[in-house]
Structures are given as C-alpha cells and as structure tokens.
Enzyme design. Structure first.
Site, short mmCIF file in Angstrom:
data_model
loop_
_atom_site.label_atom_id
_atom_site.label_comp_id
_atom_site.label_asym_id
_atom_site.label_seq_id
_atom_site.Cartn_x
_atom_site.Cartn_y
_atom_site.Cartn_z
CD GLU A 326 -2.79 -1.17 2.49
OE1 GLU A 326 -2.31 -0.94 3.62
OE2 GLU A 326 -3.98 -1.33 2.27
CB CYS A 410 -8.54 2.73 6.95
SG CYS A 410 -7.99 1.99 5.40
CB CYS A 411 -11.01 4.21 2.55
SG CYS A 411 -9.34 3.64 2.12
#
Lengths: 641, 641
Positions: A326, A410-411
C-alpha cells in the site's frame, strides 16, 4: 483542566459555512447519508460491541480488525465536525452515547484498546509494529479535540487526556519505541494546542525523533514469541509481492521503510513505505515544525514533499502505486491499471499539504490539495455516498468497483471526516492576511489581527472559473487570493474596477471593506497534460485536464475499446454541460483517431502503410465520477498522435 | 520386423545437406556444442542414472522431473538426425550406449518409464493426467524412428515397438483414457509409417477420438488416493494464477481445456490450454488426416490454425501468452512483457505447420514456419549454443536471461532436435513437384515421380533476398518456388532469362534441367507492421520487420529508456550490415522522436504544448539476437507517431 485560550486568529471550522453548487451536495450527503450509514456499519461490524464488552469487563469475543476501535473514533471525529457547524440534537445524542461507551470502556490507568482488553490483556504495548494501540490512541485524541472544539464539552477530551497521560508514562520510561503506524504524532500536537500542556508536544517530538533510531521494532521481530497480537512474519497480514512479509527483506532482516523507520526522519531523502503511514507522520512532523521552528525537520519536510510531488504523485493527486505494501516504490513508477493510490493516502496528503500551506503560505501546497480533493480523493466515494474505493487506479479493464464497506475499513470514515471538515481547507489566516485557498462557495466570519471580518464567496468551480467575494470588515484587512496552477489568466475586479495583479501565486488586496464585491475570473482551457519522460506508463499519452478536474474516458460513453483511441494533439475538444447526467457534469468530446477496421478480417498483422485510421470522438467525464454508471473500461491517460 | 518399403517420394533428412551462410553456423554449433553439452546434462541431471537404476532393478533414487526420460529420448532423436547426415563414429558409439541402456531398462512387458519403475512400480498407468508415461513413450518412439531412419538399425526401434505394443494392449482394453500431455499420437503415426503396422495408426486414432469424450481424466481427479504420482490438486506442480491447480476451476470441477480435453478434437473451435500439448496434438491429428483423409478432423485443423494464426500468435511466431498454464488465453491477448511464448511451443507450431504444408502444399504454412524459425524459435538459443530461453517475451525490463538448463528441461533438447533436422523443412515433394519451402543454402538429392533430381541452393537470406538454384535431373521435374509473404516483388531468371510468374504463393517452373541456373530475387523493404486493432498491448505501436526477421531494440544500443522512443511513421530506416557484431548482423537505425528533457526538472506534469520532442535514432537488431550482450531493456513493439 482549564479552558484553552485562543492565542492566534486561527480560523476554526465553525467559522466557515459552506454553500457551494458543487461541494454542498457532497457535504450534505456526507452528513445525511454517509455518517448515518457508517454508524450502522460500526454496529454491524461489531466495533461498538467490542467497546461494550470491554466496558462490561468481559473476556474474548473481539470482532473485526485489531485496530477497529479507530473506526469509532473517526466516526466520532466526523460527527463532531458536523456538530461544530450545526447543533443537531439527534446526532449530538448519538455522539454522546458513543463517547459514554468509550469512556466506560477505558481502564483506570487510562489505557483503552478493546482488542487487548478483550483478547490479550497481559500483552499490551508488546507489539508496536502491528497492533496499532498508538494509532488508535491518535484517532481517539483527534476525535476528542474535534468534539471539544465543536461542543466545548470535555467528555471525550478527558478520555483522550487520560490515555495520552498513560502513553506519556509508558513511553520513554518503561518502553522506548515508536508506533508501526503513525498518527499519534499529529494528534498529540492537536492535543497540546487545546490544552497548552507541553508534555504532549514533547511526546510528539519524542516519537518523531526516535523513529529510525529505534531498534524496538526490530527487537519485536526477533522475539515474536514474547509479544502479543499478530506475528511479524505472518504473510497473510501484510503480504509481500514475492511472499512472506513486508517487514522482512529477502534475508529475513527487518525492513524499516514500510513504517518510515529506515532512517531518522530528519535524514530521509525520499517518501518511502506505506503511504498513509508516511502522510500521517509528515503531517505530525509539520505540526511539530510549526510549534518548534525545527529547521532541520522543516528542510526534511520540504525535501520529501519535492520528492513526492515531482516524482511519485499521480496526476489525480493519488500516491502509493503498489498494492502489496500500500505504498511508495521508486521515482516515476506511476503504473495506471495496477495503481493502488489508496483513498486514505490521498486524504493523508491533503492533511500534510494543508499543514505546509498554513506554515508557509505558499500556494503550491493548496494546488496539490485542490488536485487531490477534486480527483484522487473524490473518486473514493460514490455519488450516492454509500460506496467507497479503497484503491484508485487510473485505468481499469472494468472489474474495479466501489464497495459498501471493507474488512479494513479505514477509507470510508476517513472520507467522512474530510467532507465534514471541508471548511477548514477554504481559508487561512497567514501572517495577518485572510487567504482564500480554495474556491468553494462559503461564508467565513473571523478575526484578523483583532479586526472582525466576514467574507462571502460564491464559486462556479469546477465547471467554470467565476468567483465572487463580498467582504465586510471593521477595519483594514489584507485579503489574498490564490491563483490556481491551472489558470491561464486571472482577472480581478473590485466593485467593477480591475485590479492590477502581478503576483504568481496570490493576488494581494489591501483595503478596507464595506460590503465590497470582488469579481474574479480564472481563465481555463481544456488542457492536454504530459507526464515526465521517465514515466514509462504514460509514454506517448496525455491526461486531459479542465480547471481542477482530471478527466477520464469510460466504456459506457464510447463505442470502441478505449485503447483504440488516440487523441489528436491539436484536435478540438468540445465541452458540454449536462445537467441530466451524473448530478450535473461538464463532459468533453475530443477529436480522436481510431484504427479503421477495413481489411483486418482474418489478419493479425499488416504493413503499417496498408492500414488506416478514421476520425472518432472520445467522450470523457471527470475522473471522480467514474464507476457511477454501467461497469466497463476506464482510462485517464490516452494515447496521443 | 520386415524392412519398411518407401512407398512415396518423401524427401528424407539424409537427402538434404545444408550449407548456408546463416544457418550452417547454428546447425554446426548444435552438433558440436549443444548436443555434446546436453549429453553432459543428461548425466548431471541424473537422467541416465535413472535408466541405470531401472536396468539394475533397483528401487527408489529417482532424480529430477518425473517425465525426465523424455530428455534422453529427445537427445537420442537429435543425435540420430546427426547420424543420418554424417556417420560420426564417436557419436554413433555414444548413441548406441544410451540405446543399450534404455533397452536394458525396459521391462519384459515392454513397459519403460523409470519414474514408475523406481518409485511406484505398482501404480503404472494410474495417473494419465500428470505422470506423462504416454508422453515419454511418444518421445521414445520418435527417437526410435529417427534412429532407424538414420542408421537402418532396429536396436531402438525394437524397444519402441515393444512399448507401443504394450500400450496397445493396455489402452482400449484395460484402460480407456488419453494422455494428459499429448505427443504419442504423432509418434504412433511415425511408427506406422516405418512399420506399416496399422495397429499404431488405429491407436493414434483411438487417442485422438477419445479426447474430449473421455471421463478418465476427471475420474483421476476424484480418486486421487487411488492413483500414483503427483496429486491433481497440487498447486505447486501446475499453479494457477489465483492459486490452486489449473486442472480445477473455481468450483473444484475438472477443466479439460488445459489438455485440449474440453471438447472432442473435431468439434474444437479455438486453440486452448497448454500450448505445447496443443501443438503436439494437432501435429498428430494432421498426420492422421494425411493417412486417413478424415475430412472432419481436417476441417478442425484448418479452423484451429485460422484461430491461432489470426488471433493468438505473436509477430515472432511465438504462441501461448500466459505463464500460469504455459498456454493460450483469449483472442488478441498478446501481452508483451509478460508473454510466455515457450520455445517448445514455437517448435511445436513448426511441427504442426510442416505437416499442414506437406498435406496441402499451401505456402501460408511455410510462411508461419519461416516466421517462427527466424524469430520465436531462434531467440530460444544463445549465440554460443549453451544457454536457452524457456519463455520468449517481446519486451523486457532487463531481468530476463537465457539459462544453461532447467528443472523442466524440455526446451533445450527440443531445440537440438529441430536444428539437427532442419533439412526436413527446406524442401518437399508435393504432388510430383519439388517444392522449395525455405530459402536455406543446401543440396537436395531425391527422386520425383521416379526421376532423379539434384538441386543446389545458395541463399543470402535473411540479410538480403538473393537465391540461386542449380538443378540437374534425369527427366522433366516441376519445381515450385515459394514466394515468401514478406517480399514486395519477386523476379526469377532461368539461365538469365526472366520467367513470367503470376502466382501468389508459388512460382511454378516446368522444365527439364541440365545444371540450369535459377536466379531469384525477393525484393524486401524494412516494414513497419501493425497488429490488429483489438490487440491492446500493441495499440499505437509497430513492429519492424525486414525480410523474415522481426527486429527489436535493446538498451545496449540506445541511450534513452526504450519507452521514450517513438518511430516516425514515414521516417527513414537505414540498414547496415556489421560483420563485427553478433557473428554478423544487419542492424537498423530508425528515425525516431524522444521527449526533449528541457524544462522537466522539478516537474512531473506539464501542458502538452509546453513540451517538445527531439530527433533521435533508434538502433535495432534482429529479435533472435537479443540478450546476447549486456543485459538491459528490450522491446519489439515500438510506439509510432
């Protein structure tokens, strides 16, 4: 604690009210749909249940990812930003319930992390690399500061302070170590700013300065049987391209780059590793610089920003091309179809750039924010506000789609807190000037050097470049207007009279304001943009930009497979605004060439001089809107003849 | 057995003696270096030791891949082809030793497969999918026929016949089933042709007709505990892209396509699965068609050939783009950097095309052979004859290199047997015409319809297009000259007088020959070639061909990264023959454009109209020569403006 005193003319979120043709629907949908939807997800994913079990002193039964507490904190932060703008009693009640739950789950020591409380109560602070107790603490602190600033209430701030004090007790004393996932650094500076307690600033400095000197992360690698949580070398957690874990290199040695621990921060030359980690760290470091004037750290930030923005950033503002970790790879590696470009990383970049902007007043940071907001960030959320991209490729064969939620979620709440706090990015007070950073319709009511001022902005961005400001102030207040990087010409009229403006980054207007009307016109053309020659993925290709928007082609609008189109370098590109499409959008129709299909039947290879092309139109829509209609191919970088 | 009688005027390998400026060094090196080197590898890899242990009745101790016997057989076949051309006593002695070893290892039943003899003697013929006993049998038979034809000796032929008889006893009686890896089909037809024993033809027909109807392969999947050898679902053996085995689909169901068992051969529409398996099967089927005039199978062959050559073949003649199953995927999937294009698959394609050529006399098959020989095949072997490509990508970032040997060493001895038998591809006797298929300097001495003829060819290919033939015959013999697909114009003079030739595929010359001299000139230009518009990987790109050669650019010859070059569609391409380079080569220097680097410093994206290009030269060498100098980037398909 004592009430924190405002020592600067900092513009607070509650000072700004957004009323914008483009952004208001997003912000409203975020408040009415996304924040509501995400609360339901907190329940469905077991996030709140984890807190209940911890509150009730139960053992086991932990649900979800081990850092899932942070989802609740991000939701609290987003909801608090909404409360800062409007006191919605129902939302306030729900926020208070969650805060009460969090507070009740906190241990007497101040510690709170439901994974360890439920699953491995004896193994706290043993696995800093992966287990993210400090990362969750950071999000708790951020939520608490947001809630305190929104409401003046200390219910969550007390929880955060208790935890921060506990962290301060443990670190540098019982343990020397830094978090595997940053975030607490910027949170501690925020906490310092509302409490004036220098212990938090010192603790942030401690975490920043220890990173890259610390051998604790490596120690954990060698003592995996003595630490809690997930194992270092569990490839299933953080899989590397070639197998194994990204914490280890081929020889089994610790690789610090993943967590920006390959070198002391002040010595780092290039942005490396997990891109969200990097952005959160650099945002925190920039906060520290703002407080401490640490020139060496400041130079490192400028150096790393140069590396990122001139060698490692997508045209959309997205960063971090590689899926496996990532994160960042090498200069000019900007692969398109395989681009990772995580939504959280774009958000993190906005956080970092906003801090650099406020520290320096330089427009280039606002340019990166604008590029990222309209493109790499905004693509992360569907038009209906309930589906999200984790990854934001610049090309797709048609199998990449937004999802309602993620195992690692998370996003979505990160997007929610950015939309809810968008007002923070529009204006700033730089050295006694009220600066317009972003052209988003809004009203700001603030004080500049003791002078009350109200500025109302209306903006036609991104579809065209007309902006009108009305300014009223009790006395003289300098106003600065950022000239966006994409404009080819800017004209400014005050009450109908053209202002001579020769600056490159800002138009600076000194004056007294009594309801004066400032009319701004940013000329912009549809532009073909090239990437640096070293970018292999974009060789022979152009991106199409119009104002702050990057465009893309989608299969749904075009007959041929997208790879068959080549734009004419000097061809016409017509723009048409369509109110009936995609909630209103300016689409582009570009002159293009496609291969003529005559003569190809039954043939795989032909002499070039026997083949022909024919004229075609390539229809393009803004990148942020892709994948909101039928699934199909998408591409940002189009071949050019 | 009785001596096989020659019933046709088939041109035998021993009838052709190659003496060619281009090919002789390869053929000689193959004989002097490669065959010698590969014999050493047979010893080093334990291949011969496996036979010794089987001969001595030992248990266990098997070395290498379970189908490794085939390496010895392919070596015997290659060495036999050499013996057919020249009786080298040392090589003959070595061949005899290996034959003696193989014969001694054969069981009384006729069975021979050292893996099962040493490791699992009770599990013979239980795992047809993976364990390749029939595949090895095929290579044994091919070697035996080659050895018999070369020497007239039956030492190895007897071994092959014993095994073939054993296979005939077992299959269709004790077991109904087809091999997971084809090869025995074409071998059985070869055996039939030298023995006139129709059982072998019938057995070949049996294997061809049962494929796609057979549920034996699927049965083995469901009874993995009852079968020997390697497990069906052992992902480590045949890994699929998404994990698991390519024998199974996502639902765990048998996938026949890998072994062309998804449908009966006569119903197949597209070339599927493992490409070497497919080529060996289709070569065998075409042999069957030649013997049986089975129109339905013939139509299937023509249909599959059309699919392969018009939708699934690289410009180099390589086939099978995907690494995971070494095979075909979809129409127009011709990825370049990730191309698999196994050397063995190119060789298999030559085998199949040569059979179609001999069956039909159509030049298009010879065109594919020529394309594959000079490019996709020839690249598989280093200039020094001791290193080999398994995979033949059309683009490389610089990390793909030939190796001395492979765990699965199918390609090197396959290349050796093709070089050693190259003479088979130069001429054929089609319907009473002596046909020149390939322009390779050589002398052929044969009989056409009872008339003795000697034809001597000298050729300047591939560097230029001059060919001279001298023909001497006892009576009238029609001579046909193939017109290569790449020539723009062909002129033919007999004893200085121009011959009117209007055919598209062949120049047909009737006449009596008394040392007449035929001078041929094939005009050829350096050509830019486009791929079908549906080929995404080649969009906006051209390949450069000159005569039969496909060219590529290598980093060692060019200053800029290769992606920066764009050829000018109408630019000049100069050719220069360099005797000092790469054993003699015509290199090309093409007018190209590269991005000007001015103005890019510190910038990642710029408006197209602010950027510029500058003139450059792209140096190219024939594809077959790549990776014979310093490692670096390579690309076949170059962008074109």
């Amino acid at each position: 604690m004592s009430e924190h005193e405002q020592t600067t003319d900092e513009i607070k979120l509650s000072d700004v009210e957004i009323d914008d043709g483009f952004w208001s629907p997003w912000v409203t949908r975020n408040r009415d749909v996304t924040i509501e939807y995400q609360y339901e997800q907190l329940e469905e994913s077991g996030t709140l249940e984890n807190f209940r079990r911890a509150r009730d002193g139960k053992e086991g039964g932990f649900q979800g990812m081990w850092f899932q507490d942070s989802d609740a904190y991000k939701w609290l932060e987003a909801a608090s930003y909404e409360l800062a703008k409007t006191d919605d009693p129902a939302l306030r009640e729900r926020v208070d319930e969650v805060i009460e739950l969090v507070a009740a789950a906190q241990e007497d020591t101040g510690y709170i992390n439901t994974y360890f409380q439920l699953v491995e109560p004896e193994m706290k602070w043993t696995n800093l690399n992966i287990m993210h107790e400090l990362y969750c603490a950071g999000h708790l602190i951020e939520a608490a500061v947001a809630h305190y600033e929104a409401t003046g209430e200390e219910s969550l701030l007390d929880v955060a302070i208790n935890f921060a004090d506990h962290v301060d007790d443990v670190f540098g004393d019982r343990i020397d170590g830094v978090p595997g996932h940053e975030g607490i650094e910027l949170a501690l500076v925020r906490l310092y700013r509302v409490t004036d307690d220098e212990r938090y600033l010192d603790l942030a400095q401690y975490f920043v300065d220890l990173r890259g000197h610390d051998d604790r992360l490596e120690w954990e690698l060698e003592h995996s049987d003595e630490i809690g949580g997930h194992s270092w070398d569990d490839g299933a957690l953080i899989p590397a391209a070639g197998g194994g874990s990204l914490f280890l290199d081929e020889d089994g040695e610790y690789v610090g780059t993943y967590a920006q621990a390959h070198a002391p921060v002040r010595e780092q030359e290039t942005v490396e590793g997990h891109s969200v980690r990097a952005m959160y760290l650099f945002a925190g470091v920039t906060d520290l610089v703002a407080e401490t004037d640490d020139e060496e750290l400041f130079e490192a930030m400028k150096r790393l920003w140069e590396n990122m923005t001139t060698k490692r950033m997508y045209v959309t503002g997205g960063i971090g091309p590689e899926r496996e970790h990532e994160g960042f790879t090498e200069d000019y590696d900007l692969r398109n179809e395989d681009a990772y470009a995580e939504t959280c990383a774009a958000i993190g970049s906005i956080f970092w750039n906003q801090r650099l902007l406020e520290l320096t007043g330089e427009a280039k940071y606002a340019d990166v924010i604008e590029r990222t907001l309209y493109n790499g960030f905004l693509a992360g959320v569907s038009l209906d506000g309930t589906r999200f991209f984790y990854e934001n490729p610049l090309e797709s064969s048609g199998d990449h789609h937004r999802k309602g939620w993620f195992t690692c979620a998370c996003c979505p709440p990160n997007a929610a807190r950015l939309f809810a706090s968008l007002g923070q990015y529009v204006y700033s007070n730089v050295d006694g000037s009220l600066t317009v950073n972003q052209y988003v319709g809004s009203t700001v009511t603030t004080t500049v050097d003791g002078t009350e001022v109200e500025l109302t902005q209306s903006s036609s961005l991104p579809w065209s470049g007309e902006v009108t400001l009305t300014v009223d102030a009790d006395g003289p207040v300098p106003v600065r207007l950022r000239i966006p990087e994409w404009t080819t010409d800017a004209s400014v009229l005050i009450d109908g009279e053209e202002v001579d403006q020769s600056g490159e980054e800002y138009v600076e207007l000194d004056g007294e304001w009594g309801g004066d009307r400032i009319e701004i016109r940013f000329e912009r053309e549809t532009e073909l943009v090239r990437a640096h020659p070293a970018v292999e993925s974009d060789a022979g290709r152009v991106a199409v930009e119009r104002g702050p928007l990057v465009y893309c082609a989608e299969a749904v609008d075009n007959d041929r497979p997208l790879h068959q189109y080549a734009l004419a370098s000097d061809g016409a590109i017509d723009a048409e605004h369509r109110n009936d499409l995609l909630d209103g959008v300016t689409i582009l129709e570009a002159d293009a060439k496609v291969p003529a299909l005559d003569g190809w039947e039954g043939t795989l290879y032909r002499r070039d001089d026997e083949t022909d092309t024919e004229s075609a139109q390539l229809t393009m829509v803004p990148y942020y809107l892709w994948d909101n209609r039928e699934p199909g191919e998408m591409q940002v970088w189009t071949r050019v003849e």
